[in-house]
Design a protein around this motif. Sequence first.
Motif, PDB file in Angstrom:
ATOM      1  N   UNK A 238       0.843  -1.105  -0.037  1.00  0.00           N
ATOM      2  CA  UNK A 238      -0.110  -0.234   0.033  1.00  0.00           C
ATOM      3  C   UNK A 238       1.033   1.269   0.056  1.00  0.00           C
ATOM      4  N   UNK A 239       1.858   1.174   0.946  1.00  0.00           N
ATOM      5  CA  UNK A 239       2.978   2.542   0.743  1.00  0.00           C
ATOM      6  C   UNK A 239       3.578   2.378  -0.552  1.00  0.00           C
ATOM      7  N   UNK A 240       3.913   1.491  -1.043  1.00  0.00           N
ATOM      8  CA  UNK A 240       4.609   1.505  -2.337  1.00  0.00           C
ATOM      9  C   UNK A 240       3.871   2.040  -3.491  1.00  0.00           C
ATOM     10  N   UNK A 241       2.551   1.593  -3.528  1.00  0.00           N
ATOM     11  CA  UNK A 241       1.509   2.099  -4.452  1.00  0.00           C
ATOM     12  C   UNK A 241       1.319   3.549  -4.490  1.00  0.00           C
ATOM     13  N   UNK A 242       1.157   3.988  -3.232  1.00  0.00           N
ATOM     14  CA  UNK A 242       0.751   5.539  -3.186  1.00  0.00           C
ATOM     15  C   UNK A 242       2.087   6.184  -3.423  1.00  0.00           C
ATOM     16  N   UNK A 243       3.306   5.922  -2.963  1.00  0.00           N
ATOM     17  CA  UNK A 243       4.545   6.791  -3.147  1.00  0.00           C
ATOM     18  C   UNK A 243       4.900   6.621  -4.658  1.00  0.00           C
ATOM     19  N   UNK A 244       4.554   5.611  -5.453  1.00  0.00           N
ATOM     20  CA  UNK A 244       4.875   5.362  -6.729  1.00  0.00           C
ATOM     21  C   UNK A 244       4.238   6.462  -7.446  1.00  0.00           C
ATOM     22  N   UNK A 245       3.032   6.944  -7.133  1.00  0.00           N
ATOM     23  CA  UNK A 245       2.262   7.862  -7.869  1.00  0.00           C
ATOM     24  C   UNK A 245       2.803   9.231  -7.807  1.00  0.00           C
ATOM     25  N   UNK A 246       3.816   9.631  -6.842  1.00  0.00           N
ATOM     26  CA  UNK A 246       4.150  11.002  -6.253  1.00  0.00           C
ATOM     27  C   UNK A 246       5.508  11.384  -7.137  1.00  0.00           C
TER      28      UNK A 246
END
Length: 246
Positions: A238-246
């Motif tokens: 979940x953290x990786x999915x969120x940060x990958x979009x930033x």
Amino acid sequence: MVTEVYVFAVLILSSFLQTATGFGYAIITAPLLALVLGPKETVMLTMLTGLIIRLFMMRATKHDGSFKAIFPLITASIVGAIPGAYIMTMISNDGLKLFIGIVLLIAVLALWKNYKISINHHKFTEGIVGGLSGFLATTTSINGPPIILYYLNSKAEENKSVFRGNLTRYFLLINIASIVISYFAGTLKIRDLWLQTLLSIPALYIGFYLGEKAFHRINSETFRKASLVMVFVSSIALIGAALSKN
């Protein structure tokens, strides 16, 4: 063709883990499918295939667990799923994924160190946990961690057969509710996914067959550690999915 083979392999792995532990399907499926499919397609395909594997598992757990035991949780989850489906049509959930991932990571570390929280008001706690799980079901399809952490905190995993049986019943019902709610919210387009769902059945059955064999060889301590590892993987995903979009 490469994408189809990859999806097939992911479904074998995730259905194996779901059958062997009672959970973990969306935790594994959603992050891995998101690497090759669109985010909304990933969430909806995870819902539809998740329903199939849980129907397989109902036969294997028909004498374990009960619907009565999970009734408060499922009621709260359905309530939480409704606003989740509405929000899914309006905003991005990357910030929500980041927040939930961090909270889950902290919770896993606390449980790994055997830190326990005294639960005095079980009905109230089940309402909060169920509502959060339902909300996650329709926004990310990863709705298991809150329920798993609640059960682990109450030492429900000491009887792994009942634990798996109750989780199977819970995930089956919230799966059905999420599909219905998402359909009426307009985020689930079955006509675009029916062929992929149909083709997934052989992979799901292979994983189910192997997982059922493995389940009877897992002791309670290994089962507990596997449970926490699954939630840890979920939080990182979940953290990786969120940060990958930033």
